[in-house]
Enzyme design. Sequence first.
Site: not given
Length: 531
Positions: A131, A206, A230
């Site tokens: 990420k 996210s 997320s």
Amino acid sequence: MTWETIAAQKRQALKASIPAEWVIPSDILPPDSQLNVTNFLKESGWFTKRELEITSTPAPQLLVNIATSSWTSEEVTRAFCKAAAAAHQLTNCLSEILFDKAIARARELDKYLETTGRTKGPFHGLPISIKDNFNIIGHDSTVGFTSLVNDPATYNSTLIDLLLDAGAVLYVKTNVPTAMMIAESVNNVFGRTVNPRNRNLTSGGSSGGESALIAFGASRLGVGTDIGGSLRIPAACTGIYTIRPSAGRFPNFQTRSGLAGQEAVNSVNGPMASTLPEIILWAKTIVSQQPWIRDPKCLPIPWRTVTPKRRLKIAVLWHDGTVAPTPPVSRALKETVAKLRGAGHEIVDWETTWHDRLLSILSRMFVADGGKSVANLLEPTGEPFRPEMKAYADAEEMGVHAMWQLQLERNGVCKSYLDQWNESGIDAILCPTTPYSGVENGKFAYVGYTGVFNVLDYPAVSFPCGMYADKTIDGAYDGNEPLSEIDSQIRNDFNADNIHGMPVSLQLVGRRLEEESALMMAEVVLQTLQG
């Protein structure tokens, strides 16, 4: 430069970093009207049989094949880099491309194995996607802000060092929303990441770049983070697996945050993958690296062996009192419960006494600084607040005393929830991961089913339950009235035609710091569902 110019140049640089041989030929490029692109790898004819075999092999077997020299790390890495290049062109899922470094790293690992006869570590030669907010020396961690473009990290996040020491190959970083505080992966730098199963639908946030990459088939193991859902929200949007761990089990030190210093509710990181065994592999391997030696907030808890329970007592959260699950999720939850009962597991209903308070606490904690953290990152380039971040733009700063009182309120509610759990004698809570099986881009409106467990700091496994939205039977809600204004909005937005065929995910929640048990129980539930 204006923020628009900075963003445009960053997007162009990212596009230019894809090697020419991995740019999808125009004659096989799926048209925008083709919504599902998950079969592109297999059906395009652009990937060799060997590349398809590599990308479809689960991580545990990939590691075996590399360790036994059946495959080289270089050929495995090249296959995943090519697949990631395709995934980005079709879903806009990447934020940084590390292909050259990854291939060079893979060659070094192959040489090490050839020379010493040993692997470098438990992840030797395995490509792992990361990420955007994890710092990798020499690469941006923009977390969706133009002010952080061309600001390469000068140090690695602790997890990155652990992965490199374990022999992993890092080949891409994946897109996130602005500040990682929106439930869809959209920002002013890279734009929107879409769902490879249906590009009209969100991949979630996210960690939505990760979920899109994995669901497309361009990563076997990826790393995301979770502060309000997320990890779990994007996993549910794309039908993959994840675990949101309790704070302190996995290392999260020296990662970039959109709300740096906010620790009233902790951000945690965790794995995302196409199968549960890959999630378990990750968890065991990371903990076996003794991350508490490097991360001052990691807890010195070795991975524990847990004996599977043949009969579980599971509390079912049918709805949280604020938003009812959409018809496909409601149906899937009912059918899952029926199968669990039929297999001899004890099922009880879970009272939602504390859920609205927990969600209120979470929302107040996120904007306690009056939105200053986000505003300060927007200000250098004049970048505006995105409309999804209106709560941060409108927030008023909470004083220190008020924040302390909020944390006292949190502690009291957490104790009451624990008391309810203990009095019920349950092993786990089963509930929707989100109200949705899928939702159109821009319409994800509620994080209540995930966020409450961030405040409680309970581990939660999100898993596809094997059921799919079906427009012929999921066309309408039952006769109940909306539970709230937001529930009414979600009901009005629901369109069974738009989400037909999307996988439904559920969430299994365990006791704090008992990730081993949560994963064990998820295995038991999945075995029941799979017969």
